[in-house]
Design a protein around this motif. Sequence first.
Motif, short mmCIF file in Angstrom:
data_model
loop_
_atom_site.label_atom_id
_atom_site.label_comp_id
_atom_site.label_asym_id
_atom_site.label_seq_id
_atom_site.Cartn_x
_atom_site.Cartn_y
_atom_site.Cartn_z
N ALA A 1 -2.53 -109.58 47.58
CA ALA A 1 -1.58 -110.10 46.25
C ALA A 1 -1.52 -111.92 46.70
O ALA A 1 -1.71 -112.94 45.84
N LYS A 2 -2.13 -112.44 48.50
CA LYS A 2 -1.37 -113.43 48.73
C LYS A 2 -2.74 -114.30 48.27
O LYS A 2 -2.94 -115.27 47.94
N PHE A 3 -3.90 -113.88 48.55
CA PHE A 3 -5.76 -113.97 47.96
C PHE A 3 -5.60 -114.35 46.86
O PHE A 3 -5.98 -115.28 46.22
N ILE A 4 -4.35 -113.36 45.75
CA ILE A 4 -4.75 -113.21 44.29
C ILE A 4 -3.99 -114.82 44.36
O ILE A 4 -4.08 -115.50 43.20
N LYS A 5 -2.77 -114.83 44.45
CA LYS A 5 -1.80 -115.42 44.04
C LYS A 5 -2.83 -117.28 44.52
O LYS A 5 -2.52 -118.22 43.48
N GLU A 6 -3.32 -117.25 45.56
CA GLU A 6 -3.90 -118.79 46.19
C GLU A 6 -5.02 -118.90 45.70
O GLU A 6 -5.92 -120.11 45.52
N HIS A 7 -6.05 -118.23 45.34
CA HIS A 7 -7.12 -117.98 44.65
C HIS A 7 -7.61 -117.17 43.87
O HIS A 7 -8.26 -116.14 43.69
N GLU A 8 -7.23 -117.50 42.59
CA GLU A 8 -7.43 -116.69 41.30
C GLU A 8 -8.92 -116.79 41.29
O GLU A 8 -9.34 -115.48 40.58
N ASP A 9 -8.78 -117.57 41.11
CA ASP A 9 -10.80 -117.45 40.12
C ASP A 9 -11.56 -117.09 41.40
O ASP A 9 -12.16 -116.41 40.77
N LEU A 10 -12.02 -116.92 42.86
CA LEU A 10 -12.07 -116.33 43.69
C LEU A 10 -12.71 -114.91 43.02
O LEU A 10 -13.06 -113.98 43.54
N PHE A 11 -10.62 -114.61 43.41
CA PHE A 11 -10.74 -112.61 42.95
C PHE A 11 -11.51 -112.50 41.85
O PHE A 11 -11.95 -111.25 41.80
N PHE A 12 -11.56 -112.87 40.76
CA PHE A 12 -12.25 -112.61 39.41
C PHE A 12 -13.70 -112.99 39.50
O PHE A 12 -14.18 -112.44 38.73
N SER A 13 -13.69 -113.59 40.53
CA SER A 13 -16.10 -113.83 40.69
C SER A 13 -16.25 -112.95 41.59
O SER A 13 -17.57 -112.87 41.77
N LEU A 14 -15.60 -113.00 42.67
CA LEU A 14 -16.62 -112.02 43.36
C LEU A 14 -16.10 -111.00 44.06
O LEU A 14 -15.88 -110.06 43.09
N LYS A 15 -17.50 -109.93 44.37
CA LYS A 15 -17.47 -108.42 44.56
C LYS A 15 -16.23 -107.82 45.69
O LYS A 15 -15.91 -109.29 46.00
N HIS A 16 -16.09 -106.82 45.21
CA HIS A 16 -14.48 -106.76 45.87
C HIS A 16 -14.92 -106.41 47.36
O HIS A 16 -14.32 -106.82 48.54
N THR A 17 -16.19 -105.92 47.68
CA THR A 17 -16.77 -105.81 49.47
C THR A 17 -16.44 -107.27 50.32
O THR A 17 -15.90 -107.19 51.28
N LYS A 18 -16.53 -108.14 49.23
CA LYS A 18 -16.38 -109.50 49.71
C LYS A 18 -15.06 -110.06 50.12
O LYS A 18 -14.76 -110.54 51.03
N ILE A 19 -14.32 -109.73 49.20
CA ILE A 19 -12.78 -109.94 49.19
C ILE A 19 -12.53 -108.70 50.50
O ILE A 19 -11.57 -109.42 50.99
#
Length: 208
Positions: free
Chosen positions: A147-165
């Motif tokens: 949740a914190k990652f999504i909140k602070e880096h919404e653009d990266l959440f939708f552009s990075l592969k799940h394995t990288k996240i």
Amino acid sequence: MEYSNFFKSLTDKEISYLKSISKIKEKKEGDIIFWEGDDPKYTFFLIEGVVKIYKTSNNGNDITLNYILPPSFIGEFAVIKGMKYPISAEMESNGRLIVFETKGLTKFIEKNKNFMREIIIYLANKIEKNYSYCEDLMEKNAKKKVAKFIKEHEDLFFSLKHTKIASILNITPETLSRTLRELKNEGLIVERKIVKINKNKLESLLND
């Protein structure tokens, strides 16, 4: 435009000088920014994407130390101390960097007290973020991590592969997938084709 977004204490004239000693460069996943042992002839500022910081062991294995998220300088301690880079930096995703000529940038910092103060505040904030990052790694609640990652880096959440996240958050891909399903079921995020994030619910979860 981007320079003034990141360096807010500077005048138009000062921004023009920074532009004259730098370039904005597009980078692709896997591009090396600098190698361990390189001289810091250039100073790098990440404006988009993710950078992996790592060291290479004596037997040739790469050991990941950290991930740098934007906006952020990369390896600035080597520039400040006038030492060779003790680490390597590689693009973990596609992104963009501002690449400064180090000599021109350091001279500018020395002559400009406002910018020097901004750099000091930036370094203090980065130390604080590193403490927070360490706390996040120790956090056992995967839902709060995500949740914190999504909140602070919404653009990266939708552009990075799940394995990288998952790597950035120090959780397994399976844990990330399970957590995302939970967040979707609770209405905190909606499927990617219609991108919506319920920021109020995310905030409530993080403050719980």
